[in-house]
Design a protein around this motif. Structure first.
Motif, PDB file in Angstrom:
ATOM      1  N   SER A 155       0.844  -1.214   0.000  1.00  0.00           N
ATOM      2  CA  SER A 155       0.000   0.000   0.000  1.00  0.00           C
ATOM      3  C   SER A 155       0.864   1.241   0.000  1.00  0.00           C
ATOM      4  N   LEU A 156       2.022   1.182   0.657  1.00  0.00           N
ATOM      5  CA  LEU A 156       2.932   2.334   0.634  1.00  0.00           C
ATOM      6  C   LEU A 156       3.390   2.602  -0.808  1.00  0.00           C
ATOM      7  N   ALA A 157       3.665   1.530  -1.544  1.00  0.00           N
ATOM      8  CA  ALA A 157       4.085   1.686  -2.941  1.00  0.00           C
ATOM      9  C   ALA A 157       2.990   2.376  -3.754  1.00  0.00           C
ATOM     10  N   TYR A 158       1.739   1.974  -3.501  1.00  0.00           N
ATOM     11  CA  TYR A 158       0.618   2.618  -4.212  1.00  0.00           C
ATOM     12  C   TYR A 158       0.487   4.080  -3.793  1.00  0.00           C
ATOM     13  N   LEU A 159       0.738   4.356  -2.526  1.00  0.00           N
ATOM     14  CA  LEU A 159       0.647   5.742  -2.052  1.00  0.00           C
ATOM     15  C   LEU A 159       1.699   6.619  -2.729  1.00  0.00           C
ATOM     16  N   TYR A 160       2.924   6.113  -2.834  1.00  0.00           N
ATOM     17  CA  TYR A 160       3.975   6.873  -3.514  1.00  0.00           C
ATOM     18  C   TYR A 160       3.544   7.157  -4.952  1.00  0.00           C
ATOM     19  N   ALA A 161       2.984   6.123  -5.603  1.00  0.00           N
ATOM     20  CA  ALA A 161       2.590   6.297  -7.006  1.00  0.00           C
ATOM     21  C   ALA A 161       1.427   7.283  -7.118  1.00  0.00           C
ATOM     22  N   ALA A 162       0.504   7.259  -6.155  1.00  0.00           N
ATOM     23  CA  ALA A 162      -0.632   8.186  -6.175  1.00  0.00           C
ATOM     24  C   ALA A 162      -0.135   9.614  -5.946  1.00  0.00           C
ATOM     25  N   ASP A 163       0.787   9.760  -5.008  1.00  0.00           N
ATOM     26  CA  ASP A 163       1.360  11.081  -4.722  1.00  0.00           C
ATOM     27  C   ASP A 163       2.027  11.629  -5.988  1.00  0.00           C
ATOM     28  N   ARG A 164       2.706  10.739  -6.688  1.00  0.00           N
ATOM     29  CA  ARG A 164       3.433  11.132  -7.906  1.00  0.00           C
ATOM     30  C   ARG A 164       2.476  11.517  -9.037  1.00  0.00           C
ATOM     31  N   SER A 165       1.413  10.760  -9.173  1.00  0.00           N
ATOM     32  CA  SER A 165       0.451  11.053 -10.229  1.00  0.00           C
ATOM     33  C   SER A 165      -0.150  12.439  -9.999  1.00  0.00           C
TER      34      SER A 165
ATOM     35  N   ILE B  56      12.721  21.275 -11.169  1.00  0.00           N
ATOM     36  CA  ILE B  56      13.753  20.473 -10.497  1.00  0.00           C
ATOM     37  C   ILE B  56      13.033  19.641  -9.445  1.00  0.00           C
ATOM     38  N   SER B  57      13.191  18.330  -9.475  1.00  0.00           N
ATOM     39  CA  SER B  57      12.564  17.523  -8.421  1.00  0.00           C
ATOM     40  C   SER B  57      13.594  16.696  -7.660  1.00  0.00           C
ATOM     41  N   ASP B  58      13.510  16.804  -6.348  1.00  0.00           N
ATOM     42  CA  ASP B  58      14.322  15.981  -5.455  1.00  0.00           C
ATOM     43  C   ASP B  58      13.562  14.660  -5.320  1.00  0.00           C
ATOM     44  N   ARG B  59      13.945  13.660  -6.108  1.00  0.00           N
ATOM     45  CA  ARG B  59      13.334  12.333  -6.229  1.00  0.00           C
ATOM     46  C   ARG B  59      12.138  12.315  -7.174  1.00  0.00           C
ATOM     47  N   TYR B  60      11.983  11.123  -7.781  1.00  0.00           N
ATOM     48  CA  TYR B  60      10.885  10.876  -8.730  1.00  0.00           C
ATOM     49  C   TYR B  60      10.658   9.372  -8.753  1.00  0.00           C
ATOM     50  N   PHE B  61      10.087   8.826  -9.837  1.00  0.00           N
ATOM     51  CA  PHE B  61       9.682   7.414  -9.760  1.00  0.00           C
ATOM     52  C   PHE B  61      10.846   6.436  -9.650  1.00  0.00           C
ATOM     53  N   TYR B  62      12.068   6.883  -9.970  1.00  0.00           N
ATOM     54  CA  TYR B  62      13.227   5.974  -9.819  1.00  0.00           C
ATOM     55  C   TYR B  62      13.389   5.594  -8.347  1.00  0.00           C
ATOM     56  N   SER B  63      12.969   6.494  -7.447  1.00  0.00           N
ATOM     57  CA  SER B  63      13.031   6.174  -6.012  1.00  0.00           C
ATOM     58  C   SER B  63      12.124   4.996  -5.702  1.00  0.00           C
ATOM     59  N   SER B  64      10.958   4.956  -6.332  1.00  0.00           N
ATOM     60  CA  SER B  64      10.051   3.835  -6.086  1.00  0.00           C
ATOM     61  C   SER B  64      10.623   2.533  -6.625  1.00  0.00           C
TER      62      SER B  64
ATOM     63  N   CYS C  77       8.831  -5.173  -2.686  1.00  0.00           N
ATOM     64  CA  CYS C  77       7.672  -5.515  -3.517  1.00  0.00           C
ATOM     65  C   CYS C  77       8.147  -6.066  -4.861  1.00  0.00           C
ATOM     66  N   ASP C  78       7.214  -6.633  -5.591  1.00  0.00           N
ATOM     67  CA  ASP C  78       7.528  -7.178  -6.902  1.00  0.00           C
ATOM     68  C   ASP C  78       7.916  -6.043  -7.863  1.00  0.00           C
ATOM     69  N   LYS C  79       9.123  -6.160  -8.428  1.00  0.00           N
ATOM     70  CA  LYS C  79       9.630  -5.054  -9.254  1.00  0.00           C
ATOM     71  C   LYS C  79       8.764  -4.783 -10.478  1.00  0.00           C
ATOM     72  N   MET C  80       8.247  -5.859 -11.064  1.00  0.00           N
ATOM     73  CA  MET C  80       7.415  -5.668 -12.258  1.00  0.00           C
ATOM     74  C   MET C  80       6.178  -4.846 -11.918  1.00  0.00           C
ATOM     75  N   LEU C  81       5.609  -5.144 -10.763  1.00  0.00           N
ATOM     76  CA  LEU C  81       4.419  -4.401 -10.342  1.00  0.00           C
ATOM     77  C   LEU C  81       4.774  -2.933 -10.079  1.00  0.00           C
ATOM     78  N   ILE C  82       5.911  -2.710  -9.435  1.00  0.00           N
ATOM     79  CA  ILE C  82       6.328  -1.329  -9.145  1.00  0.00           C
ATOM     80  C   ILE C  82       6.548  -0.562 -10.451  1.00  0.00           C
ATOM     81  N   ARG C  83       7.127  -1.251 -11.434  1.00  0.00           N
ATOM     82  CA  ARG C  83       7.319  -0.589 -12.738  1.00  0.00           C
ATOM     83  C   ARG C  83       5.969  -0.278 -13.373  1.00  0.00           C
ATOM     84  N   THR C  84       5.046  -1.221 -13.275  1.00  0.00           N
ATOM     85  CA  THR C  84       3.730  -1.030 -13.898  1.00  0.00           C
ATOM     86  C   THR C  84       2.998   0.163 -13.300  1.00  0.00           C
TER      87      THR C  84
END
Ligand code: TYD
Length: 204
Positions: free
Chosen positions: A65-75, A96-104, A112-119
């Protein structure tokens, strides 16, 4: 694969120096009267604040769920109609952004499953990615020196896996992303001028 022009991202381990370098670059643009916008992830918007509550263990949830939260925050960070990066870039400002999706990919990819994190992080790449590569031992020493209350991720073995994930992801970057890997053991000033030289070669 889409690439956001004039978007500059800083990445690295905790303690690597991304925040310092992102801030100094913003100051440099300010000094030179360049139109820019400096931001960071997790954001200070509602979803980002929830992420920080999880990191500080005020809210307990699962790694997924934390991974989804990071992705939601990013979106939201990218596409919010009021403050979204996408909108700011259209105003012809450098972002200029201090961190982006590469952090996830690097951090959430440990548990977590890397494929899912990439998706769930299928976001556009930035024009410039600056990876501050600081050895894990140096990062740990800096984090300890700061004496901050340790968040979830300040653990040595964990950071080793994060670093491996970063290096793996950097090899997968699409054409058109300008990558600069800087040695984080150099002085702040040396790193700063290396970054400026790289950016000016790209007219940024
Ligand atoms: P960071 O901004 O580096 O922390 P602070 O500014 O509070 O020192 O980010 C907080 C933590 O979140 C950091 O350990 C990295 C982690 N993180 C992820 O795990 N995934 C992500 O997608 C992002 C953006 C950060």
């Amino acid at each position: 694969m889409s690439i956001l022009k004039s978007f500059i991202v800083f990445e690295g381990l905790d303690g690597a120096g991304t925040t310092t370098q992102a801030r100094n670059l913003a100051r440099y643009y300010e000094f030179n009267s360049r139109a820019y916008y400096a931001t960071a992830e997790p954001t200070s918007n509602p979803i980002g604040r929830l992420v920080r509550d999880v990191l500080q263990k005020k809210v307990i949830t699962t790694p997924l769920s934390l991974a989804y939260l990071y992705a939601a925050d990013r979106s939201d960070h990218l596409y919010n109609p009021t403050y979204g990066i996408d909108r700011i870039l259209r105003e012809e400002r450098i972002v200029i952004s201090d961190r982006y999706f590469y952090s996830s990919l690097a951090y959430q990819g440990v548990e977590c499953d890397k494929m899912l994190i990439r998706t769930i992080n299928d976001f556009p790449h930035p024009e410039v990615l600056i990876f501050i590569d600081t050895p894990v031992e140096d990062c740990i020493a800096r984090i300890e020196k700061r004496g901050e209350e340790k968040e979830l991720f300040d653990r040595e073995n964990f950071l080793r896996s994060v670093r491996d994930n970063y290096l793996e992801e950097l090899k997968r970057l699409p054409e058109g992303v300008n990558l600069l890997v800087v040695d984080g053991r150099k002085s702040i000033e040396e790193t700063e001028s290396e970054i400026r030289r790289f950016l000016s070669s790209l007219s940024l």
